[in-house]
Design a protein around this motif. Sequence first.
Motif, PDB file in Angstrom:
ATOM      1  N   THR A  94     -15.021  -0.661  -7.813  1.00 29.84           N
ATOM      2  CA  THR A  94     -15.031  -1.928  -7.082  1.00 29.84           C
ATOM      3  C   THR A  94     -13.602  -2.414  -6.913  1.00 29.84           C
ATOM      4  O   THR A  94     -12.839  -2.482  -7.886  1.00 29.84           O
ATOM      5  N   LEU A  95     -13.247  -2.757  -5.694  1.00 33.26           N
ATOM      6  CA  LEU A  95     -11.941  -3.319  -5.370  1.00 33.26           C
ATOM      7  C   LEU A  95     -12.078  -4.834  -5.261  1.00 33.26           C
ATOM      8  O   LEU A  95     -12.960  -5.333  -4.563  1.00 33.26           O
ATOM      9  N   ARG A 128      -5.110  -2.917  -1.009  1.00 27.41           N
ATOM     10  CA  ARG A 128      -5.962  -2.142  -0.111  1.00 27.41           C
ATOM     11  C   ARG A 128      -6.735  -1.040  -0.819  1.00 27.41           C
ATOM     12  O   ARG A 128      -7.474  -0.297  -0.196  1.00 27.41           O
ATOM     13  N   GLY A 129      -6.533  -0.929  -2.126  1.00 28.74           N
ATOM     14  CA  GLY A 129      -7.339   0.013  -2.888  1.00 28.74           C
ATOM     15  C   GLY A 129      -6.736   1.385  -3.052  1.00 28.74           C
ATOM     16  O   GLY A 129      -7.462   2.344  -3.340  1.00 28.74           O
ATOM     17  N   ALA A 136       0.833  -1.202   0.000  1.00 27.46           N
ATOM     18  CA  ALA A 136       0.000   0.000   0.000  1.00 27.46           C
ATOM     19  C   ALA A 136       0.868   1.252   0.000  1.00 27.46           C
ATOM     20  O   ALA A 136       0.568   2.242  -0.679  1.00 27.46           O
ATOM     21  N   ALA A 137       1.972   1.208   0.758  1.00 29.04           N
ATOM     22  CA  ALA A 137       2.891   2.356   0.795  1.00 29.04           C
ATOM     23  C   ALA A 137       3.513   2.587  -0.570  1.00 29.04           C
ATOM     24  O   ALA A 137       3.629   3.729  -1.039  1.00 29.04           O
ATOM     25  N   PHE A 138       3.910   1.528  -1.223  1.00 25.90           N
ATOM     26  CA  PHE A 138       4.497   1.622  -2.563  1.00 25.90           C
ATOM     27  C   PHE A 138       3.475   2.151  -3.561  1.00 25.90           C
ATOM     28  O   PHE A 138       3.774   2.997  -4.403  1.00 25.90           O
ATOM     29  N   GLY A 198      -8.570  -5.091   4.804  1.00 27.14           N
ATOM     30  CA  GLY A 198      -7.831  -3.909   5.273  1.00 27.14           C
ATOM     31  C   GLY A 198      -7.888  -2.760   4.287  1.00 27.14           C
ATOM     32  O   GLY A 198      -6.980  -1.929   4.264  1.00 27.14           O
ATOM     33  N   HIS A 199      -8.936  -2.673   3.492  1.00 28.93           N
ATOM     34  CA  HIS A 199      -9.031  -1.645   2.454  1.00 28.93           C
ATOM     35  C   HIS A 199      -9.004  -0.232   3.035  1.00 28.93           C
ATOM     36  O   HIS A 199      -9.284  -0.021   4.222  1.00 28.93           O
ATOM     37  N   GLU A 200      -8.673   0.730   2.168  1.00 32.22           N
ATOM     38  CA  GLU A 200      -8.544   2.137   2.565  1.00 32.22           C
ATOM     39  C   GLU A 200      -9.522   3.025   1.806  1.00 32.22           C
ATOM     40  O   GLU A 200      -9.211   4.159   1.450  1.00 32.22           O
ATOM     41  N   LEU A 201     -10.718   2.520   1.569  1.00 28.36           N
ATOM     42  CA  LEU A 201     -11.699   3.242   0.764  1.00 28.36           C
ATOM     43  C   LEU A 201     -12.776   3.938   1.589  1.00 28.36           C
ATOM     44  O   LEU A 201     -13.553   4.734   1.041  1.00 28.36           O
ATOM     45  N   ASP A 202     -12.828   3.662   2.858  1.00 29.98           N
ATOM     46  CA  ASP A 202     -13.916   4.175   3.695  1.00 29.98           C
ATOM     47  C   ASP A 202     -13.652   5.627   4.096  1.00 29.98           C
ATOM     48  O   ASP A 202     -13.368   5.936   5.256  1.00 29.98           O
ATOM     49  N   LEU A 203     -13.773   6.524   3.126  1.00 29.43           N
ATOM     50  CA  LEU A 203     -13.574   7.953   3.349  1.00 29.43           C
ATOM     51  C   LEU A 203     -14.895   8.690   3.156  1.00 29.43           C
ATOM     52  O   LEU A 203     -15.712   8.289   2.314  1.00 29.43           O
TER      53      LEU A 203
END
Length: 364
Positions: A226-227, A209-210, A180-182, A236-241
């Motif tokens: 859609t991921l 993680r999206g 995810a960092a990359f 552990g996705h990072e879409l919940d904003l």
Amino acid sequence: MAGTLRETAAPRPAADTPHGADAGHDPGSAAAAQATDELLELSLGYLYSAALNTAARFRIADHLTDGPRTAGELAAAAGVDGPYLYRVLRLLATKGVFREDEAGGFHLTPSARLLRTDAAQSLRDYVLVRGEPVFWQSAAQLHEAVRTGTNAFESIRGVPFYDHVAADPQLARAFNSSMAAFSQVLSNKVVDAFDFAGCRSAVDVGGGRGGLLRTVLLRNPHMTGTLVDLESVVAGHELDLPELAGRWTAVAGDFFSSVPSGADVYLLKHVLASWRDDECVRILRTCRAAMPAHGRLLVVNALIPPGNEPHAGKTGDVLMMTVLNGRGRTRAEYEALLAAAGFTVVGVADTSSHASVVEAVPTT
């Protein structure tokens, strides 16, 4: 009479000696001396990786957030040995990771800032995981991989890399975080390279993680997405904003079997380099079967260029030999894979040495 040392200047490379020429033809030349130094330094390259991992592990960059500190001060803050830490930081400073001033204080540099945990594009997690035994033990067996034509990791562990990661929850979390960092570093450049104005929906296939999908949706508020990835990954996705409320779905799936159908654009970022040619064709055919006639596919991977210059794709290719069964590829090789799966390449954008964007459409 006692002997004395003759004062000599350090050898300097000859101005007319091209890089890569036969510098060793004259063993006494300055070019030969430089070649010797470079080869000896290259043979110890693993020490730079170890030093970088050590600095990341003890959060040295975080301890420099408020300004320069000596190695002793940093050691006290990190709970490590001062003289040993100094020697590590001194080595890293030769590569531009940290900088030592005349008073012995160490400063953050652009590279060192990327090791901060609070950096906007932090690479600390990536550096940490690449220092795990699963990577360096595999790299130590590169010679066996070359001798046998088999994957070094599987020869050591007896299972494929991704199976090993999935069976170790702690390693899986760390690895997914590192990817995810990359991804975060490259996503904006990828989105810059393609005009999403005419797209209403996207599917991020094997999207971790999206990170890329999140950037696409943030930059294109008219779109939904859609991921798709393994259940343990999308958890552990990072879409919940707040800005993305109601515009995304995260689903567990196997891209060898099926992916959600009907989207305008399908994203495959840093997926194909991890797999053999036949497996890549399977993944691509799965995407092809799900796509409408007007759909677009964006394949994001390093494209290995010709020539002898350094390139991230060449490094990543050797990494694949040690931990995975994939490979780095040239543009022509990706075009061949896409053609075999029923796609035609319509454009290529080189965004960085780590990520070129290959745009393809279903072949009619």
